[in-house]
Motif scaffolding. Structure first.
Motif, PDB file in Angstrom:
ATOM      1  N   ASP A  50       0.811  -1.223   0.000  1.00  0.00           N
ATOM      2  CA  ASP A  50       0.000   0.000   0.000  1.00  0.00           C
ATOM      3  C   ASP A  50       0.842   1.270   0.000  1.00  0.00           C
ATOM      4  O   ASP A  50       0.318   2.379  -0.068  1.00  0.00           O
ATOM      5  CB  ASP A  50      -0.908   0.036   1.234  1.00  0.00           C
ATOM      6  N   GLY A  51       2.139   1.101   0.135  1.00  0.00           N
ATOM      7  CA  GLY A  51       3.004   2.273   0.043  1.00  0.00           C
ATOM      8  C   GLY A  51       3.244   2.986   1.361  1.00  0.00           C
ATOM      9  O   GLY A  51       3.636   4.141   1.370  1.00  0.00           O
ATOM     10  N   SER A  52       3.017   2.293   2.485  1.00  0.00           N
ATOM     11  CA  SER A  52       3.207   2.959   3.777  1.00  0.00           C
ATOM     12  C   SER A  52       4.647   3.390   4.017  1.00  0.00           C
ATOM     13  O   SER A  52       4.906   4.276   4.813  1.00  0.00           O
ATOM     14  CB  SER A  52       2.804   2.028   4.916  1.00  0.00           C
ATOM     15  N   PHE A  53       5.604   2.732   3.343  1.00  0.00           N
ATOM     16  CA  PHE A  53       7.004   3.052   3.613  1.00  0.00           C
ATOM     17  C   PHE A  53       7.687   3.723   2.433  1.00  0.00           C
ATOM     18  O   PHE A  53       8.870   3.982   2.470  1.00  0.00           O
ATOM     19  CB  PHE A  53       7.778   1.782   3.972  1.00  0.00           C
ATOM     20  N   SER A  54       6.933   3.965   1.366  1.00  0.00           N
ATOM     21  CA  SER A  54       7.584   4.535   0.190  1.00  0.00           C
ATOM     22  C   SER A  54       7.417   6.049   0.171  1.00  0.00           C
ATOM     23  O   SER A  54       6.514   6.595   0.788  1.00  0.00           O
ATOM     24  CB  SER A  54       7.011   3.924  -1.079  1.00  0.00           C
ATOM     25  N   LEU A  55       8.288   6.714  -0.548  1.00  0.00           N
ATOM     26  CA  LEU A  55       8.197   8.165  -0.695  1.00  0.00           C
ATOM     27  C   LEU A  55       6.853   8.519  -1.309  1.00  0.00           C
ATOM     28  O   LEU A  55       6.416   7.886  -2.255  1.00  0.00           O
ATOM     29  CB  LEU A  55       9.309   8.654  -1.625  1.00  0.00           C
ATOM     30  N   SER A  56       6.207   9.498  -0.787  1.00  0.00           N
ATOM     31  CA  SER A  56       4.893   9.981  -1.212  1.00  0.00           C
ATOM     32  C   SER A  56       3.861   8.864  -1.390  1.00  0.00           C
ATOM     33  O   SER A  56       2.964   8.958  -2.223  1.00  0.00           O
ATOM     34  CB  SER A  56       4.994  10.858  -2.468  1.00  0.00           C
ATOM     35  N   SER A  57       4.044   7.791  -0.585  1.00  0.00           N
ATOM     36  CA  SER A  57       3.014   6.746  -0.454  1.00  0.00           C
ATOM     37  C   SER A  57       2.550   6.093  -1.749  1.00  0.00           C
ATOM     38  O   SER A  57       1.398   5.712  -1.871  1.00  0.00           O
ATOM     39  CB  SER A  57       1.774   7.304   0.257  1.00  0.00           C
ATOM     40  N   VAL A  58       3.421   5.962  -2.758  1.00  0.00           N
ATOM     41  CA  VAL A  58       3.004   5.248  -3.962  1.00  0.00           C
ATOM     42  C   VAL A  58       3.047   3.744  -3.695  1.00  0.00           C
ATOM     43  O   VAL A  58       3.825   3.281  -2.876  1.00  0.00           O
ATOM     44  CB  VAL A  58       3.899   5.580  -5.174  1.00  0.00           C
ATOM     45  N   PRO A  59       2.165   2.963  -4.370  1.00  0.00           N
ATOM     46  CA  PRO A  59       2.157   1.517  -4.165  1.00  0.00           C
ATOM     47  C   PRO A  59       3.544   0.933  -4.404  1.00  0.00           C
ATOM     48  O   PRO A  59       4.281   1.401  -5.259  1.00  0.00           O
ATOM     49  CB  PRO A  59       1.169   1.024  -5.218  1.00  0.00           C
ATOM     50  N   ASP A  60       3.877  -0.091  -3.637  1.00  0.00           N
ATOM     51  CA  ASP A  60       5.248  -0.580  -3.650  1.00  0.00           C
ATOM     52  C   ASP A  60       5.311  -2.098  -3.772  1.00  0.00           C
ATOM     53  O   ASP A  60       4.291  -2.777  -3.759  1.00  0.00           O
ATOM     54  CB  ASP A  60       5.923  -0.122  -2.353  1.00  0.00           C
ATOM     55  N   ILE A  61       6.521  -2.615  -3.902  1.00  0.00           N
ATOM     56  CA  ILE A  61       6.753  -4.060  -3.973  1.00  0.00           C
ATOM     57  C   ILE A  61       7.524  -4.471  -2.717  1.00  0.00           C
ATOM     58  O   ILE A  61       8.421  -3.755  -2.280  1.00  0.00           O
ATOM     59  CB  ILE A  61       7.603  -4.407  -5.216  1.00  0.00           C
ATOM     60  N   ALA A  62       7.152  -5.624  -2.151  1.00  0.00           N
ATOM     61  CA  ALA A  62       7.896  -6.151  -1.010  1.00  0.00           C
ATOM     62  C   ALA A  62       8.823  -7.250  -1.508  1.00  0.00           C
ATOM     63  O   ALA A  62       8.477  -7.968  -2.433  1.00  0.00           O
ATOM     64  CB  ALA A  62       6.932  -6.714   0.029  1.00  0.00           C
ATOM     65  N   PHE A  63      10.009  -7.352  -0.941  1.00  0.00           N
ATOM     66  CA  PHE A  63      10.871  -8.468  -1.341  1.00  0.00           C
ATOM     67  C   PHE A  63      11.664  -9.036  -0.167  1.00  0.00           C
ATOM     68  O   PHE A  63      11.933  -8.351   0.809  1.00  0.00           O
ATOM     69  CB  PHE A  63      11.801  -8.077  -2.498  1.00  0.00           C
TER      70      PHE A  63
END
Lengths: 472, 218
Positions: free
Chosen positions: A133-146
Motif C-alpha cells: 500500500d506504500g506505507s514506507f515509500s516516498l509519497s506513499s506510492v504503491p510498492d513491492i515487497a521483497f
C-alpha cells in the motif's frame, strides 16, 4: 567571526548539493535506479558487483495470497522496494523450534527477530500489505515487497554495533571516492545504520581505510562507543581497496554522477552493495570533521578513465590524515618498509631507487654497482687494488692501515668484516640519502647486493627521524 | 489611501480591494517561505502550507494570532494523540487520515462551542475557510509523521508556525499594504529575488550552526 565564515565555505550545504552536484550529474535514469532497490540490485548483479541474493518478491495482494511462507529460509530480510531511511525493514535470524507433534502447518512459520521477539507468517503478511500500500515509500506510492538473504555480521564489528549490521557510506564524484564513513547501529537507532535515527557515524581515512573521528546522531562529536571505553578511531576496515573499487564501478553502471554508495561486509561473502543514494546526506562531513565542497572542487574537471586511477586519486588526495597527525605529534615522518629514496653522490649525482627499510640492520649499505653510478667508481677500484683480498688487519699496523686508507680518494671510512680468509675491510663512502624529502648525510658501506631484491638497505643509524608503518 | 490606476481599474471591475491585496501579497509570502528555506534553512511543510496558514491567520483578525495559534496547536496536538491511539490498529493510510481529520474537526467544533460558552464569540464568527485550511494541516502532519517520524513532524509543524507568524506580520504591515496598492508593480521584484534564491549555493544559516563545531578543525 570572519575566519569562521571563511572556514565554513569548505562545507557542502543543501543548496549547493542540490544545485551544483545532484541536478547536473544525476539524471533521471540514475534516480530511477537509486529509488528502486530491486532495479538497483539487478543492474549491479549484471555487472558482477556483489549484492545480497534476492529470495522472492511480492508485487500485489494476489501474489501475497499465493505466497507459500514455508518456502522461506530460516533467516532473511524483508524490505520495501522504495523504502528510505531503513524504514519498513524486518530482519529475522532463525526459525522458531517447533512444538513437537503439531500438525498445524502455520506453526512452522514463526521466526525470531533481532530483539528476541517472534514474528508469525500472519504478522509478515500484514506488514507486506502495508508495504504494497506504500506505507514506507516516498509519497506513499504503491510498492513491492521483497525478501533477500540476511547479511551476517563480521566478527570485527561485533563489539561496535547494536543488533544490526554496520555499513560504509562512500561518496563518489567523477569516479573518485571523495569521502567515506562507517555507520554503526546503536540502541537509539534500534539496530539501524541511520544517523537521523541516532546511529554512530565514523569518518574513514580514504588512503588506509582506518577510522578517524566520530559523531553520534546528527552531530554530537564522540570518541568512544557511548557507555564503553571502546575507541572509535583506528578501526581498520577489511577489503578496503575492494570496497573503493566496488563503489567506483557502481557509479559507472548507475549513471549517478554524484553518488552515495552503501556497502556492507558479509562475514562469508565480503563486501556487498546495499543501496545507491542519489541524494546522499551531509552528515558525513561531521563524521570526518572535514568539508566535502573543498574536496569536490579539487576533483571536478579531472578526466578519470579507469577505476584503478580513480581509486588512486581518491586515496592520494583524501587520505593520509592519520599519518599527518602522528607526524605532527611525534615530529617524525611515517614511512613504509619499502620506500622510494634518492641518493646524492659525487658532484651532485642523483639516483632514485627503492630501498628496504630494515630496523634489524645497524647501518646502511648500497650495492657496488649503484656506488659506481654515484661516482665512486674510482674510489672502489683503488680500494679493491690496494686492499682487496688482503688480510690488512693482521698484515699492517694501525698507522700503516690509516696511511693506506687515506691515500684512497673519496673513501670516508671502512668497516672490518670477517671473511673466510681472515679479516678484511669494506669501503664506506659519504652520500646524502633523501628519505620522504628529508635529506640525511650518511656514510654507507658498499657491497655486492646484485643477488638481492633491493639495491639499498637502510639501517637504524639513519632512521632516527622516522616511524615505520609496516602496512604502508 | 492612494491607489494605483491599475488597482482602481481592478476595483471598478468588481474585484474587492481585499481580494486584490491578498492576491498581490501571495507572491510576497511565497518569496518569504522560499527565503526561509534557502537562506535561513527553516523547512516547514513545503511552500503551500505555510502560505495558506499565513492567510488563515489573517482571516482570524482582529485576534489573528491568538485564535490562529490556538487552532494550529490544537490540530497538531490532536494529530499526535490520534497517531498514538491509531498506531496499534495498523490501519491503511487514507482511512487513518480520515479518522484523524474527523477527530480534528470535532475538536475544533468543541473549541468554538467552549469559546462561545465563555463569551468569546470572535472565534466562532470567523468564516469556515480558515478553519478548513487549518484542518487540512492535519493531513500534512500525519503524512510527515509516517514518513519521517513524530519528532520530525513536530519540528516541521513548529517551523511552519514560525514562518506563518512572520508572514502574518509582513502581510499586516501597514507600510507594505500601502506600498503594494500604490505601486503594485513592485511585486515583480519577487521574481528577481526568487531567481537569485534559485541560484543561491551558499550555506544556510542553520548549516553554519550545524557545522560550527567542526569548522575549527578545518
Amino acid at each position: 567571526m570572519f575566519e569562521f565564515f571563511k572556514k565554513s565555505q569548505g562545507f557542502l550545504g543543501m543548496n549547493s548539493r542540490n544545485l551544483e552536484y545532484i541536478r547536473p550529474n544525476n539524471r533521471k535514469r540514475g534516480m530511477e535506479i537509486a529509488d528502486s532497490k530491486l532495479l538497483c540490485k539487478r543492474i549491479l548483479k549484471k555487472n558482477n558487483l556483489g549484492v545480497s541474493t534476492l529470495i522472492a518478491k511480492i508485487k500485489n495482494y494476489e501474489e501475497l495470497d499465493q505466497f507459500d511462507f514455508s518456502t522461506l529460509p530460516d533467516s532473511f530480510a524483508l524490505k520495501p522496494n522504495r523504502g528510505f531511511g531503513g524504514e519498513g525493514i524486518i530482519v529475522v535470524y532463525a526459525r522458531k523450534k517447533l512444538a513437537r507433534n503439531t500438525t498445524d502447518e502455520n506453526k512452522n512459520n514463526v521466526w525470531i527477530k533481532a530483539n528476541g521477539s517472534t514474528i508469525t507468517a500472519e504478522d509478515l503478511k500484514s506488514h507486506i500489505r502495508n508495504i504494497i500500500d506504500g506505507s514506507f515509500s516516498l509519497s506513499s506510492v504503491p510498492d513491492i515487497a521483497f525478501f533477500e538473504e540476511r547479511l551476517k555480521l563480521l566478527k570485527l564489528f561485533k563489539p561496535y554495533s547494536y543488533k544490526g549490521i554496520p555499513d560504509i557510506r562512500i561518496i563518489i564524484f567523477n569516479r573518485v571516492p571523495v569521502m567515506a564513513m562507517l555507520r554503526l547501529p546503536t540502541r537509539a537507532s534500534d539496530g539501524k545504520a541511520n544517523l537521523q535515527q541516532g546511529a554512530i557515524g565514523v569518518g574513514i581515512d580514504l588512503a588506509t581505510g582506518t577510522t578517524t573521528t566520530a559523531i553520534l546522531g546528527k552531530g554530537h562529536l564522540i570518541e568512544y562507543i557511548p557507555g564503553t571505553r571502546l575507541a572509535l578511531s583506528g578501526i581498520k576496515i577489511p577489503y578496503w581497496k575492494n570496497i573503493l573499487r566496488m563503489s567506483i564501478d557502481a557509479q559507472s553502471v548507475s549513471h549517478l554522477g554524484f553518488l552515495g554508495a552503501d556497502i556492507a561486509i558479509d562475514r562469508d561473502r565480503g563486501p556487498v552493495i546495499l543501496e545507491l543514494n542519489a541524494r546522499p546526506g551531509l552528515s558525513i562531513q561531521l563524521a570526518n570533521s572535514s568539508g566535502l565542497k573543498e574536496r569536490l572542487k579539487r576533483i571536478s574537471g579531472l578526466k578519470i578513465k579507469t577505476t584503478e586511477r580513480g581509486m588512486r586519486v581518491g586515496m592520494n588526495l583524501f587520505g593520509g590524515e592519520i599519518e599527518e597527525e602522528i607526524e605532527e605529534i611525534s615530529g617524525k615522518r611515517v614511512i613504509g618498509s619499502v620506500e622510494k629514496i634518492k641518493l646524492i653522490g659525487k658532484d651532485g649525482r642523483e639516483i632514485e631507487v627503492e630501498a628496504k627499510i630494515d630496523t634489524g640492520a645497524d647501518s646502511t649499505s648500497i650495492d657496488i654497482e649503484l656506488a659506481k653510478q654515484l661516482g665512486f667508481g674510482d674510489a672502489l677500484k683503488t680500494f679493491e687494488e690496494k686492499v682487496g683480498g688482503r688480510d690488512v688487519l693482521t698484515e699492517l699496523s694501525k698507522e700503516e692501515r690509516e696511511k693506506l686508507f687515506s691515500s684512497i680518494p673519496d673513501l670516508a671510512d671502512t668497516v672490518p668484516i670477517k671473511s673466510s680468509h681472515g679479516y678484511s675491510y669494506r669501503p664506506i663512502v659519504l652520500t646524502t640519502l633523501i628519505i620522504d624529502s628529508i635529506p640525511i648525510p650518511a656514510k654507507v658501506s658498499c657491497i655486492d647486493r646484485s643477488h638481492l631484491s633491493y639495491p639499498v638497505i637502510i639501517g637504524r643509524k639513519h632512521l632516527r627521524k622516522f616511524l615505520i608503518d609496516i602496512n604502508k | 489611501m492612494l491607489y494605483h490606476p491599475l488597482v482602481i481599474f481592478f476595483i471598478e471591475q468588481g474585484v474587492p480591494v481585499q481580494t486584490v491585496l491578498l492576491l498581490l501579497m501571495l507572491p510576497v509570502v511565497a518569496t518569504l517561505v522560499a527565503f526561509f528555506r534557502q537562506v535561513v534553512g527553516i523547512k516547514a511543510f513545503g511552500i503551500y502550507t505555510p502560505s495558506l496558514i499565513t492567510f488563515a491567520l489573517l482571516a482570524f483578525d482582529p485576534n489573528g494570532l491568538k485564535y490562529g495559534i490556538t487552532i494550529f496547536v490544537s490540530v497538531i496536538l490532536v494529530g499526535m494523540v490520534t497517531r498514538f491511539i491509531l498506531n496499534r490498529f495498523r490501519l491503511l493510510y487514507l482511512p487513518r487520515v480520515a479518522i484523524t481529520l474527523s477527530i480534528v474537526s470535532l475538536t475544533i467544533l468543541l473549541i468554538l462551542v467552549t469559546g462561545g460558552m465563555y463569551q468569546r464569540t470572535g472565534l466562532a464568527s470567523v468564516s469556515i475557510f480558515p478553519l478548513l485550511i487549518m484542518i487540512t494541516l492535519a493531513e500534512k502532519f500525519v503524512a510527515t509523521q509516517i514518513e519521517k517520524g513524530s519528532r520530525a513532524a513536530f519540528i516541521l509543524a513548529a517551523e511552519t508556525l514560525v514562518i506563518s507568524i512572520v508572514g502574518y506580520f509582513l502581510v499586516s504591515w501597514q507600510t507594505l499594504t500601502v506600498l503594494i496598492l500604490e505601486y503594485p508593480w513592485i511585486i515583480l521584484f519577487t521574481f528577481v529575488i526568487n531567481f537569485s534564491l534559485g541560484k543561491w549555493t551558499g550555506l544556510r544559516i542553520t548549516e553554519y550552526f550545524r557545522f560550527r563545531k567542526i569548522a575549527r578543525h578545518l
